[in-house]
Design a protein around this motif. Structure first.
Motif, PDB file in Angstrom:
ATOM      1  N   GLN A  54       0.833  -1.202   0.000  1.00  0.00           N
ATOM      2  CA  GLN A  54       0.000   0.000   0.000  1.00  0.00           C
ATOM      3  C   GLN A  54       0.873   1.258   0.000  1.00  0.00           C
ATOM      4  O   GLN A  54       0.595   2.218  -0.730  1.00  0.00           O
ATOM      5  CB  GLN A  54      -0.915   0.006   1.221  1.00  0.00           C
ATOM      6  N   ALA A  55       1.917   1.253   0.830  1.00  0.00           N
ATOM      7  CA  ALA A  55       2.801   2.410   0.915  1.00  0.00           C
ATOM      8  C   ALA A  55       3.509   2.666  -0.407  1.00  0.00           C
ATOM      9  O   ALA A  55       3.648   3.815  -0.852  1.00  0.00           O
ATOM     10  CB  ALA A  55       3.820   2.205   2.037  1.00  0.00           C
ATOM     11  N   ARG A  56       3.964   1.587  -1.052  1.00  0.00           N
ATOM     12  CA  ARG A  56       4.618   1.737  -2.360  1.00  0.00           C
ATOM     13  C   ARG A  56       3.665   2.314  -3.391  1.00  0.00           C
ATOM     14  O   ARG A  56       4.042   3.148  -4.218  1.00  0.00           O
ATOM     15  CB  ARG A  56       5.144   0.381  -2.824  1.00  0.00           C
ATOM     16  N   LEU A  57       2.415   1.871  -3.333  1.00  0.00           N
ATOM     17  CA  LEU A  57       1.417   2.374  -4.282  1.00  0.00           C
ATOM     18  C   LEU A  57       1.141   3.861  -4.035  1.00  0.00           C
ATOM     19  O   LEU A  57       1.064   4.652  -4.990  1.00  0.00           O
ATOM     20  CB  LEU A  57       0.135   1.554  -4.148  1.00  0.00           C
ATOM     21  N   ARG A  58       1.017   4.243  -2.774  1.00  0.00           N
ATOM     22  CA  ARG A  58       0.710   5.646  -2.464  1.00  0.00           C
ATOM     23  C   ARG A  58       1.858   6.575  -2.836  1.00  0.00           C
ATOM     24  O   ARG A  58       1.637   7.745  -3.145  1.00  0.00           O
ATOM     25  CB  ARG A  58       0.345   5.786  -0.979  1.00  0.00           C
ATOM     26  N   GLN A  76      -1.380  -1.029 -13.227  1.00  0.00           N
ATOM     27  CA  GLN A  76       0.026  -1.022 -13.652  1.00  0.00           C
ATOM     28  C   GLN A  76       0.923  -1.548 -12.543  1.00  0.00           C
ATOM     29  O   GLN A  76       1.856  -2.321 -12.790  1.00  0.00           O
ATOM     30  CB  GLN A  76       0.450   0.394 -14.037  1.00  0.00           C
ATOM     31  N   PHE A  77       0.652  -1.126 -11.312  1.00  0.00           N
ATOM     32  CA  PHE A  77       1.443  -1.552 -10.158  1.00  0.00           C
ATOM     33  C   PHE A  77       1.202  -3.032  -9.838  1.00  0.00           C
ATOM     34  O   PHE A  77       2.151  -3.805  -9.675  1.00  0.00           O
ATOM     35  CB  PHE A  77       1.081  -0.679  -8.956  1.00  0.00           C
ATOM     36  N   LEU A  82       4.188  -5.759  -9.906  1.00  0.00           N
ATOM     37  CA  LEU A  82       4.207  -6.883  -8.966  1.00  0.00           C
ATOM     38  C   LEU A  82       3.967  -8.223  -9.652  1.00  0.00           C
ATOM     39  O   LEU A  82       4.382  -9.263  -9.152  1.00  0.00           O
ATOM     40  CB  LEU A  82       3.164  -6.665  -7.868  1.00  0.00           C
ATOM     41  N   GLY A  83       3.288  -8.223 -10.771  1.00  0.00           N
ATOM     42  CA  GLY A  83       3.142  -9.437 -11.580  1.00  0.00           C
ATOM     43  C   GLY A  83       2.133 -10.448 -11.095  1.00  0.00           C
ATOM     44  O   GLY A  83       2.282 -11.650 -11.349  1.00  0.00           O
ATOM     45  N   PHE A  84       1.066 -10.011 -10.412  1.00  0.00           N
ATOM     46  CA  PHE A  84       0.041 -10.958  -9.969  1.00  0.00           C
ATOM     47  C   PHE A  84      -0.743 -11.488 -11.172  1.00  0.00           C
ATOM     48  O   PHE A  84      -1.111 -10.732 -12.078  1.00  0.00           O
ATOM     49  CB  PHE A  84      -0.917 -10.289  -8.983  1.00  0.00           C
ATOM     50  N   SER A  85      -1.006 -12.798 -11.170  1.00  0.00           N
ATOM     51  CA  SER A  85      -1.776 -13.401 -12.263  1.00  0.00           C
ATOM     52  C   SER A  85      -2.278 -14.776 -11.832  1.00  0.00           C
ATOM     53  O   SER A  85      -2.022 -15.242 -10.713  1.00  0.00           O
ATOM     54  CB  SER A  85      -0.923 -13.526 -13.533  1.00  0.00           C
ATOM     55  N   LEU A  86      -2.978 -15.406 -12.747  1.00  0.00           N
ATOM     56  CA  LEU A  86      -3.568 -16.715 -12.495  1.00  0.00           C
ATOM     57  C   LEU A  86      -2.492 -17.796 -12.409  1.00  0.00           C
ATOM     58  O   LEU A  86      -1.540 -17.807 -13.182  1.00  0.00           O
ATOM     59  CB  LEU A  86      -4.535 -17.058 -13.639  1.00  0.00           C
TER      60      LEU A  86
END
Length: 282
Positions: A54-58, A76-77, A82-86
């Motif tokens: 959260q801090a990195r995003l803000r 984008q973040f 971060l590369g979240f996926s299935l």
């Protein structure tokens, strides 16, 4: 006066989290689902990983701009950086439902990835919710001019046509509706935290049923009965798990509770017969 200094069991801790709808902490409850599989799991450490995200995003000023601009920055973040996926290689791995593991692997299923996205979205001021769409958990963000429905696996938005097409594919499972009377809006309602936790648990319940792992399935059912105490089908299913494990008295109690509150159920006579047999064995 003697004090009980024993720490709560994972189930007792979970029960304390879900006792109130108004105060149910979605993220903490979702993380805690892994404690049966990973009893040494450090919940606070996992929560701190999310806080750091959260801090990195803000820091990217993602809380600035319109809702659509914030969604774009978050996507984008979350999916890009971060590369979240299935986890397409092993979709039915139970670890896909355990958030501490999803945070490490960046792989999961729609609901586990969606819960993480949802937490980040709310941290930058988006009016975001989960949607218990049939067959595929989704995300929703309310906008001044309406709402946008998103795929938690990609962050891409669905058109009404795409949503209707997906819903039509689920018609065989939706016994109350047919293609002519199918109300799309009904299936786009915001899911409560309790409903999201319930769906996560039912995913695990089905995985362990297919694996014929009665012990692990029972641990999930214990949580389902806690989070949905008035769902008598869950009480019946827990009774079946108890019966499979030879825990006769617990099975008797669950079958009796099911019959007491579900006398008109189509399987009432079958459950009554099971109850009769178990009482004769006890």
């Amino acid at each position: 006066m003697l004090l009980n200094l024993q720490p709560p069991t994972p189930l007792e801790y979970f029960a304390s989290l879900v006792q109130s709808d108004a105060e149910l902490p979605l993220m903490e409850a979702a993380i805690s689902l892994a404690q049966d599989e990973y009893p040494e799991l450090d919940l606070e450490q996992t929560l701190s990983v999310i806080d750091n995200m959260q801090a990195r995003l803000r820091k990217r000023n993602a809380q600035q701009g319109t809702a659509l601009e914030r969604i774009h920055q978050l996507n984008q973040f979350f999916y890009g950086e971060l590369g979240f996926s299935l986890n397409s290689n092993d979709y039915y791995d139970p670890d896909n439902s355990y958030l501490h593991h999803v945070l490490q692997s960046r792989r999961g299923i729609p609901i586990s990835i969606g819960v993480l996205w949802l937490d980040l979205a709310r941290s930058i001021g988006l009016d975001a919710y989960g949607v218990s769409f049939p067959g595929h958990f989704m995300l929703k963000v309310l906008l001044s001019q309406g709402q946008v429905i998103l795929d938690p696996l990609t962050g891409k938005s669905f058109s009404s046509h795409e949503l209707t097409h997906q819903l039509q594919a689920q018609i065989p499972r939706l016994t109350l509706y047919n293609e002519e009377t199918m109300p799309l809006g009904l299936f786009l309602q915001s899911a409560s935290s309790r409903e999201i936790i319930t769906r996560m648990l039912r995913n695990l319940k089905e995985i362990f049923r297919v694996q014929q792992d009665a012990g692990r399935q029972l641990a999930v059912m214990e949580r389902l009965v806690v989070v949905q105490p008035q769902d008598w089908l869950e009480r019946r299913d827990r009774g079946l798990a108890y019966e499979a494990l030879g825990r006769t008295q617990e099975a008797i109690a669950d079958f009796q509770a099911y019959l007491d509150f579900s006398r008109e159920a189509t399987d009432a006579s079958e459950v009554a017969q099971k109850l009769h047999v178990l009482k004769n064995q006890a």
